[in-house]
Design a protein around this motif. Sequence first.
Motif, short mmCIF file in Angstrom:
data_model
loop_
_atom_site.label_atom_id
_atom_site.label_comp_id
_atom_site.label_asym_id
_atom_site.label_seq_id
_atom_site.Cartn_x
_atom_site.Cartn_y
_atom_site.Cartn_z
N TYR A 4 0.78 -1.05 -0.27
CA TYR A 4 -0.23 0.04 0.12
C TYR A 4 0.38 1.24 -0.14
N GLU A 5 0.37 1.92 -0.75
CA GLU A 5 1.28 3.61 -0.95
C GLU A 5 0.33 4.47 -0.37
N TYR A 6 1.31 5.16 1.07
CA TYR A 6 1.02 6.28 1.61
C TYR A 6 1.28 7.95 1.80
N LEU A 7 0.83 8.68 1.43
CA LEU A 7 1.38 9.86 1.81
C LEU A 7 0.87 10.72 2.99
N CYS A 8 1.36 11.66 3.50
CA CYS A 8 1.34 12.19 4.31
C CYS A 8 1.66 13.96 4.20
N GLU A 9 0.35 14.45 4.58
CA GLU A 9 -0.18 15.72 3.98
C GLU A 9 -0.22 16.55 4.97
N SER A 10 1.07 16.07 5.89
CA SER A 10 2.07 17.58 6.77
C SER A 10 3.27 17.76 6.31
N CYS A 11 3.60 16.50 5.99
CA CYS A 11 5.33 16.47 5.63
C CYS A 11 5.78 16.62 4.13
N GLY A 12 4.12 16.13 3.30
CA GLY A 12 4.90 15.34 1.96
C GLY A 12 5.44 14.23 1.51
N GLN A 27 -1.96 5.17 10.50
CA GLN A 27 -2.09 6.87 10.22
C GLN A 27 -1.44 7.62 11.28
N VAL A 28 -0.05 7.44 11.72
CA VAL A 28 1.14 7.78 12.43
C VAL A 28 1.80 8.31 10.59
N CYS A 29 2.40 9.25 10.85
CA CYS A 29 3.27 9.46 9.70
C CYS A 29 4.70 8.80 10.29
N PRO A 30 5.76 7.81 9.60
CA PRO A 30 7.13 6.92 10.71
C PRO A 30 8.13 8.41 9.91
N THR A 31 7.67 9.33 8.84
CA THR A 31 8.50 10.28 8.98
C THR A 31 8.49 12.22 9.92
N CYS A 32 7.64 11.90 9.93
CA CYS A 32 7.22 13.73 10.78
C CYS A 32 6.42 13.04 12.26
N GLY A 33 6.14 11.92 12.26
CA GLY A 33 5.18 11.44 13.15
C GLY A 33 3.46 12.75 12.82
N GLY A 34 3.08 12.69 12.62
CA GLY A 34 2.17 13.51 12.26
C GLY A 34 0.54 12.59 11.87
N ASN A 35 -0.64 12.60 12.11
CA ASN A 35 -1.45 12.55 12.36
C ASN A 35 -2.22 12.30 11.12
N THR A 36 -1.99 13.12 9.90
CA THR A 36 -2.50 12.75 8.79
C THR A 36 -1.45 11.76 7.51
#
Length: 103
Positions: A4-12, A27-36
């Motif tokens: 599956y492919e995921y995208l973080c709307e906070s950090c891109g 649901q949590v971005c592994p790069t920035c830790g955001g919930n988007t």
Amino acid sequence: MPIYEYLCESCGSKKEHLQKLSDEPIQVCPTCGGNTYTKLISAAGFQLKGSGWYATDFKNGSQSKPKTEPKTEPKVKNESMPETKPKTTPDTAPKASTPSTTK
């Protein structure tokens, strides 16, 4: 297991994750830790192979095409009806002609 492919709307950040079908979405971005962090819809990356699939089902033309017979119409036997002589009556009977002789 699908990827599956995921995208973080906070950090891109855009990443792929190998998950089971029964796993909950991440649901949590592994790069920035955001919930988007949202799952993207992407094309499936598989090919159907085997004798039951047509060569046109594949993207590249290097696959060998199956040998198929051209479709032809079924042969119909052309039997003509037997010729019958028309019934003649005395009024419509053809007159006998005599060969003409030239002198």
